[in-house]
Design an enzyme around this catalytic site. Structure first.
Site, PDB file in Angstrom:
ATOM      1  N   ASP A  44      49.047  38.913  31.888  1.00 62.10           N
ATOM      2  CA  ASP A  44      49.107  38.928  33.358  1.00 62.10           C
ATOM      3  C   ASP A  44      50.493  37.597  33.248  1.00 62.10           C
ATOM      4  O   ASP A  44      49.977  36.558  33.130  1.00 62.10           O
ATOM      5  CB  ASP A  44      48.054  37.515  33.981  1.00 62.10           C
ATOM      6  N   ASP A  84      51.697  39.440  38.712  1.00 60.61           N
ATOM      7  CA  ASP A  84      51.058  38.659  39.853  1.00 60.61           C
ATOM      8  C   ASP A  84      51.809  39.275  41.145  1.00 60.61           C
ATOM      9  O   ASP A  84      52.898  38.167  41.230  1.00 60.61           O
ATOM     10  CB  ASP A  84      50.841  37.256  39.445  1.00 60.61           C
ATOM     11  N   GLU A 135      51.779  43.999  40.913  1.00 67.11           N
ATOM     12  CA  GLU A 135      50.778  44.071  42.284  1.00 67.11           C
ATOM     13  C   GLU A 135      51.348  43.690  43.064  1.00 67.11           C
ATOM     14  O   GLU A 135      52.014  42.398  43.675  1.00 67.11           O
ATOM     15  CB  GLU A 135      49.458  42.710  42.026  1.00 67.11           C
ATOM     16  N   HIS A 191      39.317  41.791  38.973  1.00 68.94           N
ATOM     17  CA  HIS A 191      38.482  39.865  39.620  1.00 68.94           C
ATOM     18  C   HIS A 191      38.477  39.218  40.697  1.00 68.94           C
ATOM     19  O   HIS A 191      38.033  37.949  41.009  1.00 68.94           O
ATOM     20  CB  HIS A 191      39.463  38.716  38.265  1.00 68.94           C
ATOM     21  N   ASP A 192      39.282  39.745  41.441  1.00 67.33           N
ATOM     22  CA  ASP A 192      38.967  39.698  43.025  1.00 67.33           C
ATOM     23  C   ASP A 192      38.481  40.333  44.117  1.00 67.33           C
ATOM     24  O   ASP A 192      38.271  39.877  45.535  1.00 67.33           O
ATOM     25  CB  ASP A 192      40.429  39.576  43.749  1.00 67.33           C
TER      26      ASP A 192
HETATM   27  O1  TEU Z   1      45.930  37.599  44.404  1.00 65.79           O
HETATM   28  C1  TEU Z   1      46.291  38.385  44.872  1.00 65.79           C
HETATM   29  C2  TEU Z   1      45.998  38.724  46.608  1.00 65.79           C
HETATM   30  O2  TEU Z   1      46.636  38.398  47.349  1.00 65.79           O
HETATM   31  C3  TEU Z   1      45.161  37.660  46.540  1.00 65.79           C
HETATM   32  O3  TEU Z   1      45.309  37.699  48.334  1.00 65.79           O
HETATM   33  C4  TEU Z   1      44.255  38.707  46.682  1.00 65.79           C
HETATM   34  O4  TEU Z   1      44.130  39.855  47.406  1.00 65.79           O
HETATM   35  C5  TEU Z   1      42.785  37.616  47.145  1.00 65.79           C
HETATM   36  O5  TEU Z   1      42.110  36.981  45.908  1.00 65.79           O
HETATM   37  C6  TEU Z   1      41.291  38.946  47.762  1.00 65.79           C
HETATM   38  O6  TEU Z   1      41.063  38.059  48.486  1.00 65.79           O
HETATM   39  C7  TEU Z   1      46.241  37.525  42.447  1.00 65.79           C
HETATM   40  C8  TEU Z   1      45.016  37.393  41.724  1.00 65.79           C
HETATM   41  O7  TEU Z   1      45.328  38.889  41.401  1.00 65.79           O
HETATM   42  C9  TEU Z   1      43.906  36.279  42.309  1.00 65.79           C
HETATM   43  O8  TEU Z   1      43.526  36.279  41.459  1.00 65.79           O
HETATM   44  C10 TEU Z   1      45.111  34.976  42.098  1.00 65.79           C
HETATM   45  O9  TEU Z   1      43.915  34.399  43.026  1.00 65.79           O
HETATM   46  C11 TEU Z   1      46.466  35.103  42.896  1.00 65.79           C
HETATM   47  O10 TEU Z   1      47.322  36.231  42.840  1.00 65.79           O
HETATM   48  C12 TEU Z   1      47.118  33.860  43.128  1.00 65.79           C
HETATM   49  O11 TEU Z   1      47.068  33.967  42.096  1.00 65.79           O
END
Ligand code: TEU
Length: 570
Positions: free
Chosen positions: A99, A196, A249, A323-324
């Protein structure tokens, strides 16, 4: 003419390292924990493992606040452990994808510390403005997107937490640093990268508030120059190697931009993650709301994106878990009444789709959201902010907890459940986040069931002889993806696109046609077969092998795949 992508058959498995396995008894997952479970990953047949950030970090955003891009967080292990893990996976023909968090770093990164100490060179690594030049943008985690830059009277931009200052990609030195970081990991045998929120790096020189009626995110998302930056990054690093997998992403993006990011001739990225399909249980597109799942919304978005990307020869990455996100089985399935049916149907929806499938750790055993008692059980910064903000909006505590419990990112970050012991076989120590339902859902139990059903000869009456348990079904899906070219390379055609309950699509490639039909509801549904499929063979199903008459019955959460007998001419 559709491009044949050399990686189209591949399936990626996502490991959240902090929650996969803890080898040293400190309650936090680590690299050796992953090494200890390489056999499980290999048993799935996957081609690559994407790991979330493993770099030194103060952990304000679980590693997405990177303090050093070319080192291993001591809590995760050492560089030697990392090299051992790469080799252990490689022995099973599995590549490692890392990542890369390049939109921002941690405020503890040397660059930001030196910027704060007054070094002009490093101040230009960040987006720092006078008070009069800042915008009223809101950060993605709630609160203003600008914070005071030390005691200079100026402000720095952070689209996420204040501890995650945005990097200034307009500065060529920043772009070169990032290319160097990618090349550092390539030299360690890393063969893929997930970038990311990479569509946020193309910001304008002069930042502006959104005009009336315009979504504020449009002011910093998918800025045209991002395509130049990606081409430059590719040319300086992974672009020279066909065996690399790259996925961007994309936050709040569009089909048109994803076609540009992934166009085969454009030299940017292999594929993109988008998120609209995961808003199928949002109210007014807002995450922190009390909405219920609307299958029709999911179906329509999947069709629109797949048809758009298939027609324009772009390439998506598909997933329902990461993970989100809360666990898809809890959101879109019925783990109480149809745990096998809904888990296997959701798996087929992802793995047989057009684009690269991503399976998130635990999905293959039907993991669901943990059952936490209150906000004190949660760790995630976004969840705590949301809890506070919702309360301040006047909602009562019960409602706020119901929303946060259902939406929290910690739903997917709870430890991987290896067995039914106190800490789920994840750790011997009280873990950083608790598992709650390992009694009924764990790898050991999944394997035992798999062995028993295999012994008893319980299988589907379809061409695949589909296993009747989640773990075996996932393994079968990965096999199919590798074996049947139509699923790797086939075009995508929506079938009955207006349905609010059945997600059905046709994949077709060189005379082979497969119809995939997924019932996204707990009720029986019927499906009219498209031309050429009457009399088709049942290729795969997680239930009864209903014959392909004109009108087919789908049982609750059933997935059924028909192979047309007479190919494209049918
Ligand atoms: O997430 C990107 C993102 O747009 C986040 O707002 C995500 O949609 C949100 O967590 C959903 O509620 C990436 C990573 O996957 C995330 O874990 C990180 O916190 C974020 O970037 C910041 O680096």
């Amino acid at each position: 003419m559709a491009t044949t992508r050399p990686f189209a058959h591949k399936v990626v498995y996502q490991v959240y390292p902090k929650s996969f396995a803890d080898s040293n008894g400190d309650g936090v997952g680590d690299l050796r924990g992953i090494i200890n479970h390489v056999d499980h990953i290999a048993s799935l047949g996957v081609d690559a493992v994407w790991m979330n950030p493993i770099y030194p970090s103060p952990g304000k955003d679980n590693g997405y606040d990177v303090a050093d891009y070319t080192a291993i967080d001591p809590a995760m292990g050492t560089m030697a452990d990392f090299e051992e893990l790469v080799a252990a996976l490689k022995a099973h023909n599995i590549d490692v994808m890392l990542d890369m968090v390049f939109n921002h770093c941690s405020d503890q990164h040397e660059w930001f510390r030196r910027a704060l100490a007054g070094e002009a060179k490093y101040q230009d690594y960040f987006i720092i403005r006078d008070k009069d030049d800042i915008t009223s943008w809101e950060s993605k985690f709630g609160g203003p997107a600008w914070s005071p830059f030390g005691d200079t009277g100026r402000y720095y931009l952070h689209l996420f937490d204040p501890s995650q200052p945005d990097l200034n990609w307009r500065n060529p030195a920043v772009r070169q640093e990032c290319a160097n970081i990618v090349n550092f990991w390539r030299s360690k045998g890393v063969a893929g990268f997930r970038f990311d929120v990479i569509n946020l790096i193309g910001k304008d020189e002069v930042l502006r508030d959104a005009p009336e009626g315009v979504d504020e995110r449009d002011m910093y998302t998918d800025g045209e120059i991002v395509h130049d930056y990606l081409r430059e990054l590719a040319a300086r690093s992974f672009g020279r190697d066909d065996n690399h997998l790259t996925v961007g992403e994309m936050s709040h993006t569009s089909i048109a931009h994803c076609l540009a990011y992934t166009g085969a001739e454009r030299g940017e990225l292999d594929m993109t993650f988008s998120f609209y399909h995961l808003k199928a249980d949002y109210v007014d597109d807002m995450k922190w709301t009390d909405g219920s799942f609307q299958p029709g919304k999911l179906i329509h978005i999947l069709h629109a994106w797949n048809e758009g990307l298939s027609a324009g020869d772009g390439w998506p990455a598909w997933f329902l878990n990461n993970h989100d996100q809360p666990r898809a089985l809890s959101r879109f399935g019925d783990p109480e009444n149809y745990p096998f049916e809904s888990a296997s149907m959701l798996g087929a929806l992802v793995v047989l789709n057009r684009g690269t499938p991503y399976v998130y750790m635990g999905e293959e055993i039907g993991m669901t959201n943990p059952d936490y008692a209150g906000v004190a059980d949660l760790v995630d910064v976004e969840s705590h902010n949301a809890y506070r903000i919702l309360l301040s909006q006047g909602l009562d505590e019960d409602t706020v907890w119901r929303i946060v419990k259902a939406k929290s990112r910690d739903n997917s970050r709870s430890p991987m459940q290896w067995d039914d012991s106190e800490f789920a076989g994840f750790s011997t120590h009280y873990p950083w986040l608790l598992p709650t339902n390992q009694d009924s859902i764990n790898v050991q139990a999944a394997r035992a069931l798999q062995e028993r059903l295999a012994r008893e000869g319980v299988r589907g009456q379809d061409e695949v002889g589909s296993p009747r348990e989640v773990l075996g079904f996932y393994r079968a899906l990965v096999d199919i993806r590798h074996r049947e070219e139509v699923f790797a390379h086939g075009d995508y055609v929506a079938h009955q696109p207006d349905s609010d309950s059945v997600y059905a699509f046709i994949r077709q490639h060189r005379g082979t046609r497969m119809l995939v039909a997924c019932n996204l509801t707990a009720e029986g549904q019927s499906l009219r077969l498209p031309e050429g499929f009457v009399g088709a063979r049942v290729f795969l199903t997680n239930g009864a092998a209903h014959p392909a008459a004109g009108l087919v019955r789908l049982d609750p959460y059933q997935v059924i795949v028909y192979r047309a007998v007479d190919g494209l001419r049918g």
